[in-house]
Design a protein around this motif. Sequence first.
Motif, PDB file in Angstrom:
ATOM      1  N   ARG A  47       0.820  -1.218   0.000  1.00  0.00           N
ATOM      2  CA  ARG A  47       0.000   0.000   0.000  1.00  0.00           C
ATOM      3  C   ARG A  47       0.853   1.266   0.000  1.00  0.00           C
ATOM      4  O   ARG A  47       0.416   2.310  -0.502  1.00  0.00           O
ATOM      5  CB  ARG A  47      -0.975  -0.052   1.171  1.00  0.00           C
ATOM      6  N   LEU A  48       2.062   1.179   0.525  1.00  0.00           N
ATOM      7  CA  LEU A  48       2.997   2.305   0.401  1.00  0.00           C
ATOM      8  C   LEU A  48       3.327   2.562  -1.065  1.00  0.00           C
ATOM      9  O   LEU A  48       3.516   3.708  -1.485  1.00  0.00           O
ATOM     10  CB  LEU A  48       4.287   2.004   1.163  1.00  0.00           C
ATOM     11  N   LEU A  49       3.415   1.486  -1.853  1.00  0.00           N
ATOM     12  CA  LEU A  49       3.808   1.594  -3.250  1.00  0.00           C
ATOM     13  C   LEU A  49       2.646   1.922  -4.179  1.00  0.00           C
ATOM     14  O   LEU A  49       2.816   2.674  -5.141  1.00  0.00           O
ATOM     15  CB  LEU A  49       4.466   0.284  -3.708  1.00  0.00           C
ATOM     16  N   SER A  50       1.465   1.366  -3.910  1.00  0.00           N
ATOM     17  CA  SER A  50       0.377   1.404  -4.899  1.00  0.00           C
ATOM     18  C   SER A  50      -0.050   2.821  -5.288  1.00  0.00           C
ATOM     19  O   SER A  50      -0.228   3.110  -6.481  1.00  0.00           O
ATOM     20  CB  SER A  50      -0.827   0.611  -4.385  1.00  0.00           C
ATOM     21  N   GLU A  51      -0.194   3.710  -4.307  1.00  0.00           N
ATOM     22  CA  GLU A  51      -0.696   5.057  -4.626  1.00  0.00           C
ATOM     23  C   GLU A  51       0.328   5.889  -5.414  1.00  0.00           C
ATOM     24  O   GLU A  51       0.003   6.447  -6.469  1.00  0.00           O
ATOM     25  CB  GLU A  51      -1.122   5.766  -3.335  1.00  0.00           C
ATOM     26  N   PRO A  52       1.591   5.980  -4.963  1.00  0.00           N
ATOM     27  CA  PRO A  52       2.557   6.741  -5.764  1.00  0.00           C
ATOM     28  C   PRO A  52       2.857   6.100  -7.114  1.00  0.00           C
ATOM     29  O   PRO A  52       3.077   6.805  -8.102  1.00  0.00           O
ATOM     30  CB  PRO A  52       3.802   6.784  -4.874  1.00  0.00           C
ATOM     31  N   LEU A  53       2.851   4.768  -7.192  1.00  0.00           N
ATOM     32  CA  LEU A  53       3.104   4.106  -8.465  1.00  0.00           C
ATOM     33  C   LEU A  53       1.975   4.397  -9.450  1.00  0.00           C
ATOM     34  O   LEU A  53       2.208   4.539 -10.653  1.00  0.00           O
ATOM     35  CB  LEU A  53       3.262   2.596  -8.261  1.00  0.00           C
ATOM     36  N   THR A  54       0.752   4.505  -8.945  1.00  0.00           N
ATOM     37  CA  THR A  54      -0.376   4.885  -9.789  1.00  0.00           C
ATOM     38  C   THR A  54      -0.104   6.229 -10.455  1.00  0.00           C
ATOM     39  O   THR A  54      -0.334   6.409 -11.661  1.00  0.00           O
ATOM     40  CB  THR A  54      -1.665   4.963  -8.957  1.00  0.00           C
ATOM     41  N   ARG A  55       0.412   7.177  -9.687  1.00  0.00           N
ATOM     42  CA  ARG A  55       0.693   8.510 -10.224  1.00  0.00           C
ATOM     43  C   ARG A  55       1.874   8.492 -11.196  1.00  0.00           C
ATOM     44  O   ARG A  55       1.845   9.147 -12.234  1.00  0.00           O
ATOM     45  CB  ARG A  55       0.968   9.482  -9.073  1.00  0.00           C
ATOM     46  N   VAL A  56       2.907   7.742 -10.835  1.00  0.00           N
ATOM     47  CA  VAL A  56       4.125   7.740 -11.655  1.00  0.00           C
ATOM     48  C   VAL A  56       3.920   7.012 -12.974  1.00  0.00           C
ATOM     49  O   VAL A  56       4.349   7.482 -14.036  1.00  0.00           O
ATOM     50  CB  VAL A  56       5.299   7.105 -10.870  1.00  0.00           C
ATOM     51  N   ILE A  57       3.231   5.872 -12.931  1.00  0.00           N
ATOM     52  CA  ILE A  57       3.140   5.033 -14.134  1.00  0.00           C
ATOM     53  C   ILE A  57       1.917   5.357 -14.980  1.00  0.00           C
ATOM     54  O   ILE A  57       1.823   4.958 -16.138  1.00  0.00           O
ATOM     55  CB  ILE A  57       3.176   3.540 -13.745  1.00  0.00           C
ATOM     56  N   GLY A  58       0.951   6.078 -14.390  1.00  0.00           N
ATOM     57  CA  GLY A  58      -0.176   6.561 -15.177  1.00  0.00           C
ATOM     58  C   GLY A  58      -1.355   5.624 -15.310  1.00  0.00           C
ATOM     59  O   GLY A  58      -2.269   5.876 -16.106  1.00  0.00           O
ATOM     60  N   GLN A  59      -1.381   4.545 -14.546  1.00  0.00           N
ATOM     61  CA  GLN A  59      -2.521   3.630 -14.513  1.00  0.00           C
ATOM     62  C   GLN A  59      -2.788   3.231 -13.070  1.00  0.00           C
ATOM     63  O   GLN A  59      -1.876   3.241 -12.236  1.00  0.00           O
ATOM     64  CB  GLN A  59      -2.265   2.377 -15.356  1.00  0.00           C
ATOM     65  N   THR A  60      -4.026   2.848 -12.765  1.00  0.00           N
ATOM     66  CA  THR A  60      -4.392   2.447 -11.409  1.00  0.00           C
ATOM     67  C   THR A  60      -3.644   1.181 -11.000  1.00  0.00           C
ATOM     68  O   THR A  60      -3.583   0.214 -11.761  1.00  0.00           O
ATOM     69  CB  THR A  60      -5.908   2.180 -11.306  1.00  0.00           C
ATOM     70  N   VAL A  61      -3.074   1.220  -9.801  1.00  0.00           N
ATOM     71  CA  VAL A  61      -2.366   0.054  -9.252  1.00  0.00           C
ATOM     72  C   VAL A  61      -3.204  -0.473  -8.094  1.00  0.00           C
ATOM     73  O   VAL A  61      -3.429   0.227  -7.097  1.00  0.00           O
ATOM     74  CB  VAL A  61      -0.948   0.427  -8.782  1.00  0.00           C
ATOM     75  N   ILE A  62      -3.681  -1.694  -8.242  1.00  0.00           N
ATOM     76  CA  ILE A  62      -4.611  -2.312  -7.295  1.00  0.00           C
ATOM     77  C   ILE A  62      -3.870  -3.286  -6.391  1.00  0.00           C
ATOM     78  O   ILE A  62      -3.017  -4.050  -6.848  1.00  0.00           O
ATOM     79  CB  ILE A  62      -5.722  -3.067  -8.054  1.00  0.00           C
ATOM     80  N   VAL A  63      -4.209  -3.280  -5.096  1.00  0.00           N
ATOM     81  CA  VAL A  63      -3.672  -4.263  -4.147  1.00  0.00           C
ATOM     82  C   VAL A  63      -4.700  -5.379  -3.979  1.00  0.00           C
ATOM     83  O   VAL A  63      -5.854  -5.132  -3.625  1.00  0.00           O
ATOM     84  CB  VAL A  63      -3.361  -3.626  -2.788  1.00  0.00           C
TER      85      VAL A  63
END
Length: 322
Positions: A47-63
């Motif tokens: 969950r530390l990774l999912s939100e910032p990775l969503t912003r950086v990579i440009g697609q929703t990252v789901i846990v």
Amino acid sequence: MHIARKLVATLALTAVAQLASAQAFPDRSITLVVPNPPGGLVDTSARLLSEPLTRVIGQTVIVDNKPGASGNIAYQFVANAKPDGYTLLISYSGYHVGNPALMDKLAWDPVKDFSPIALLTISTNVIAVHPSVPVNNLKEFIAYAKANPGKLNYASQGNGSVSHIGTEMFKQSTGIEMVHVPYKGSGPAIQDVLAGQVQVFISTPPSLMQHVQSGKLKGLAVTGKSRHPGMPNVPTTAEAGLPSFQLESWVGLFAPAGTPAPVVAKLTDSVKKSLALPEVKERADAAGVELRYLTPAATDALVKKELPYWNKAIKSANITLD
């Protein structure tokens, strides 16, 4: 010669296709499969990774939490997933390097079935006990446990987890006897520890820090080389008189083997950028987790280094899943 030219042409077309796929990647949501239930180091890291990775990579990252079978449900699911970068594994060291020594017929291989993307976090562990245990430090606890062999129960995040293996190593190093009570992750374990149904838990700061801070549990020692900033009054095992015992856990991100190298590279770069964001470090510090980015090559080297180490530790402690 004709066959050779045909092979070269096929390889060239494959490389072009992979490059095109990487350039388009990602065009839909990415799923991080977690082998543990919510709560604890592994889920916290995801969950530390999912939100910032969503912003950086440009697609929703789901846990997606898929606990059970000592992590094997999640590992097998990702190992069998299409190697396209959209289904990834949040891997826990206790499962990744522990399960191969615990199981004779593992349905996945820790090296052959996964492509490392990055190491995400690393964490020391905390030796904590319920307040009903009449001790105030590690030396008193060891003496009490020796005087009451088999009367104390200890929780783990599951058979083969770092908390299980580590506690067995702790028992060996101190000569004490405790009864193992396995759970499906830190969340269920901590509830019974807080209730006093299980008296001892060696786990990571995300599971225990707030309860040690509030006094609901006694923190006897941290198992790293230095004190934890969230628990500055809890000594290290060396300071507490047991320098031979240290225990750390790590969490990494892996893709199914065969994922195109350009896709892995894009994921790695995006993860590195995500973990470097100041707000991510702030959230990690608050959760008691240490961010520790490593490249795919360094993560691969870590896995290969730890596999024989944990195999020896597990065999020496006679740890089984029975």
